[in-house]
Write an enzyme that holds these catalytic residues in place. Structure first.
Site, PDB file in Angstrom:
ATOM      1  N   SER A   9     -24.015  21.555   8.924  1.00 25.49           N
ATOM      2  CA  SER A   9     -25.013  20.489   8.983  1.00 25.49           C
ATOM      3  C   SER A   9     -25.743  20.546  10.316  1.00 25.49           C
ATOM      4  O   SER A   9     -25.141  20.387  11.385  1.00 25.49           O
ATOM      5  CB  SER A   9     -24.330  19.129   8.843  1.00 25.49           C
ATOM      6  OG  SER A   9     -25.249  18.127   9.237  1.00 25.49           O
ATOM      7  N   HIS A  34     -27.337  22.987   5.902  1.00 19.67           N
ATOM      8  CA  HIS A  34     -27.365  21.631   5.343  1.00 19.67           C
ATOM      9  C   HIS A  34     -28.271  20.787   6.231  1.00 19.67           C
ATOM     10  O   HIS A  34     -28.110  20.750   7.447  1.00 19.67           O
ATOM     11  CB  HIS A  34     -25.946  21.074   5.295  1.00 19.67           C
ATOM     12  CG  HIS A  34     -25.830  19.735   4.634  1.00 19.67           C
ATOM     13  ND1 HIS A  34     -25.824  19.577   3.271  1.00 19.67           N
ATOM     14  CD2 HIS A  34     -25.702  18.492   5.157  1.00 19.67           C
ATOM     15  CE1 HIS A  34     -25.694  18.289   2.983  1.00 19.67           C
ATOM     16  NE2 HIS A  34     -25.633  17.604   4.103  1.00 19.67           N
ATOM     17  N   ASP A  36     -29.821  17.157   6.922  1.00 15.77           N
ATOM     18  CA  ASP A  36     -29.599  15.730   6.681  1.00 15.77           C
ATOM     19  C   ASP A  36     -30.825  14.892   7.037  1.00 15.77           C
ATOM     20  O   ASP A  36     -31.237  14.841   8.191  1.00 15.77           O
ATOM     21  CB  ASP A  36     -28.405  15.257   7.510  1.00 15.77           C
ATOM     22  CG  ASP A  36     -27.088  15.712   6.917  1.00 15.77           C
ATOM     23  OD1 ASP A  36     -26.848  15.437   5.722  1.00 15.77           O
ATOM     24  OD2 ASP A  36     -26.305  16.345   7.649  1.00 15.77           O
ATOM     25  N   MET A  38     -32.418  11.237   7.232  1.00 11.52           N
ATOM     26  CA  MET A  38     -32.068   9.807   7.313  1.00 11.52           C
ATOM     27  C   MET A  38     -33.298   9.006   7.700  1.00 11.52           C
ATOM     28  O   MET A  38     -34.073   9.424   8.557  1.00 11.52           O
ATOM     29  CB  MET A  38     -30.968   9.598   8.355  1.00 11.52           C
ATOM     30  CG  MET A  38     -29.732  10.463   8.091  1.00 11.52           C
ATOM     31  SD  MET A  38     -28.434  10.095   9.256  1.00 11.52           S
ATOM     32  CE  MET A  38     -27.222  11.344   8.812  1.00 11.52           C
ATOM     33  N   HIS A  68     -30.312  17.102   2.077  1.00  9.68           N
ATOM     34  CA  HIS A  68     -29.563  15.910   1.662  1.00  9.68           C
ATOM     35  C   HIS A  68     -30.376  14.688   2.065  1.00  9.68           C
ATOM     36  O   HIS A  68     -30.436  14.339   3.245  1.00  9.68           O
ATOM     37  CB  HIS A  68     -28.192  15.945   2.361  1.00  9.68           C
ATOM     38  CG  HIS A  68     -27.346  14.733   2.106  1.00  9.68           C
ATOM     39  ND1 HIS A  68     -26.227  14.432   2.859  1.00  9.68           N
ATOM     40  CD2 HIS A  68     -27.445  13.734   1.171  1.00  9.68           C
ATOM     41  CE1 HIS A  68     -25.681  13.325   2.408  1.00  9.68           C
ATOM     42  NE2 HIS A  68     -26.404  12.864   1.400  1.00  9.68           N
ATOM     43  N   MET A  70     -30.969  11.013   2.579  1.00 11.98           N
ATOM     44  CA  MET A  70     -30.359   9.680   2.723  1.00 11.98           C
ATOM     45  C   MET A  70     -31.515   8.736   3.036  1.00 11.98           C
ATOM     46  O   MET A  70     -31.654   8.214   4.149  1.00 11.98           O
ATOM     47  CB  MET A  70     -29.301   9.712   3.835  1.00 11.98           C
ATOM     48  CG  MET A  70     -28.042  10.458   3.419  1.00 11.98           C
ATOM     49  SD  MET A  70     -27.053  11.013   4.821  1.00 11.98           S
ATOM     50  CE  MET A  70     -27.913  12.520   5.236  1.00 11.98           C
ATOM     51  N   MET A 139     -19.530  12.427  -1.012  1.00 12.75           N
ATOM     52  CA  MET A 139     -19.477  12.020   0.398  1.00 12.75           C
ATOM     53  C   MET A 139     -18.035  11.641   0.748  1.00 12.75           C
ATOM     54  O   MET A 139     -17.443  10.771   0.101  1.00 12.75           O
ATOM     55  CB  MET A 139     -20.386  10.809   0.649  1.00 12.75           C
ATOM     56  CG  MET A 139     -21.878  11.076   0.540  1.00 12.75           C
ATOM     57  SD  MET A 139     -22.508  12.348   1.627  1.00 12.75           S
ATOM     58  CE  MET A 139     -22.105  11.669   3.240  1.00 12.75           C
ATOM     59  N   GLY A 144     -24.728   8.565   7.258  1.00 12.30           N
ATOM     60  CA  GLY A 144     -25.466   8.019   8.391  1.00 12.30           C
ATOM     61  C   GLY A 144     -25.176   8.685   9.723  1.00 12.30           C
ATOM     62  O   GLY A 144     -26.044   8.702  10.592  1.00 12.30           O
ATOM     63  N   ASP A 177     -18.976  16.414   1.822  1.00  7.92           N
ATOM     64  CA  ASP A 177     -19.754  16.210   3.054  1.00  7.92           C
ATOM     65  C   ASP A 177     -19.128  15.097   3.892  1.00  7.92           C
ATOM     66  O   ASP A 177     -19.116  13.934   3.487  1.00  7.92           O
ATOM     67  CB  ASP A 177     -21.189  15.839   2.655  1.00  7.92           C
ATOM     68  CG  ASP A 177     -22.139  15.738   3.836  1.00  7.92           C
ATOM     69  OD1 ASP A 177     -21.692  15.889   4.993  1.00  7.92           O
ATOM     70  OD2 ASP A 177     -23.338  15.506   3.590  1.00  7.92           O
TER      71      ASP A 177
HETATM   72  C1  DX5 Z   1     -23.419  12.271   7.155  1.00  7.24           C
HETATM   73  C2  DX5 Z   1     -24.089  13.588   6.843  1.00  7.24           C
HETATM   74  C3  DX5 Z   1     -23.227  14.774   7.066  1.00  7.24           C
HETATM   75  C4  DX5 Z   1     -22.779  14.944   8.476  1.00  7.24           C
HETATM   76  C5  DX5 Z   1     -21.438  15.593   8.454  1.00  7.24           C
HETATM   77  O1  DX5 Z   1     -24.250  11.241   6.776  1.00  7.24           O
HETATM   78  O2  DX5 Z   1     -24.498  13.620   5.496  1.00  7.24           O
HETATM   79  O3  DX5 Z   1     -23.824  15.949   6.587  1.00  7.24           O
HETATM   80  O4  DX5 Z   1     -23.634  15.684   9.252  1.00  7.24           O
HETATM   81  O5  DX5 Z   1     -20.980  15.634   9.765  1.00  7.24           O
HETATM   82  P1  DX5 Z   1     -19.497  15.961  10.140  1.00  7.24           P
HETATM   83  O6  DX5 Z   1     -19.173  17.324   9.611  1.00  7.24           O
HETATM   84  O7  DX5 Z   1     -19.519  15.912  11.623  1.00  7.24           O
HETATM   85  O8  DX5 Z   1     -18.640  14.897   9.524  1.00  7.24           O
HETATM   86 ZN    ZN Z   2     -25.195  15.583   4.544  1.00 12.51          ZN
END
Ligand code: DX5
Ligand code: ZN
Length: 226
Positions: A9, A34, A36, A38, A68, A70, A139, A144, A177
């Site tokens: 990620s 990956h 992310d 947000m 991904h 969010m 998840m 977040g 994830d």
């Molecule tokens: C959380 C994200 C993840 C996050 C995972 O909201 O969707 O992809 O980056 O991070 P780690 O591996 O540090 O838990």
């Molecule tokens: Zn993610």
């Protein structure tokens, strides 16, 4: 692609050097990136959008980009990310009024489609969608933030999701994830996951290749996955 895929990620990468970081983690053996997204509405954090995805493509990143979302809503961003070079796009069912339509929109724009389920979101959401899914994202933390602790109830959920995928007979990846580390990746794989998002486990370490190699070594010990 390996039977098991490791998806670092970028959330935990150095955003000031994102292109370099993406290249470095791919050279270190990552199967995909990956990405992310947000929006400070669906989740209480704000990250990166389609412009950054496009910038990575323009920088020369050819790898599979696993976006991904969010965000709420999702449909406009689906189109924007498809144009920006996303390979796969997933979103959360709570974040769109018409889940089936949003999944169709992703495929219509040439990307693989995924549905992301929060820790408290049940697998019932999948029931009428088997023809529209390329991936299910479970998840294992609340979305977040990176660096949170893996929620143990995820093991049972992964096992149930794996059973449902097998029963469907479809070619659907099962991604997990949140909180994935060298130390728990084998147990998570044994529960049924085949694609592992890992942010802080990789990017907080000086040697990305070492972490990814250790993850793969631990995955080798797992045999009961399809
Ligand atoms: C959380 C994200 C993840 C996050 C995972 O909201 O969707 O992809 O980056 O991070 P780690 O591996 O540090 O838990
Ligand atoms: Zn993610």
């Amino acid at each position: 692609m390996h039977k098991y895929a490791i998806a670092p990620s970028l959330l935990s990468a150095d955003f000031a050097r994102l292109g370099e970081e993406a290249n470095a983690v791919l050279a270190a053996g990552a199967d995909m990136l990956h990405f992310d997204v947000m929006d400070n509405h669906y989740v209480p954090n704000l990250t990166i959008g389609p412009l950054v995805c496009e910038a990575l493509r323009n920088y020369g990143i050819k790898a599979y980009i696993d976006v991904h979302l969010m965000t709420r809503p999702v449909d406009k961003l689906i189109v924007d990310f498809a144009k920006a070079g996303a390979s796969r796009i997933s979103f959360h069912p709570e974040a769109t009024d018409h889940v089936d339509r949003s999944l169709e929109l992703i495929r219509h724009h040439g990307c693989h489609a995924g549905l992301a389920l929060n820790p408290a979101t049940t697998l019932h959401h999948l029931e009428y969608l088997w023809d529209k899914l390329d991936m299910i994202l479970i998840m294992s933390v609340n979305p977040g933030f990176g660096g949170q602790k893996f929620i143990p109830a995820t093991f049972d959920k992964l096992a149930k999701a794996r059973q449902l995928i097998n029963a469907s007979g479809k070619d659907i990846r099962l991604e997990v994830d949140g909180g994935i580390k060298v130390d728990n990746i084998a147990e998570v794989a044994a529960a049924g996951a085949d694609t592992f998002v890992a942010g802080s486990a990789i990017f907080t370490q000086p040697d990305y290749a070492k972490v990814i190699a250790e993850m793969r070594a631990n995955l080798k010990s797992v045999s009961n996955n399809s």
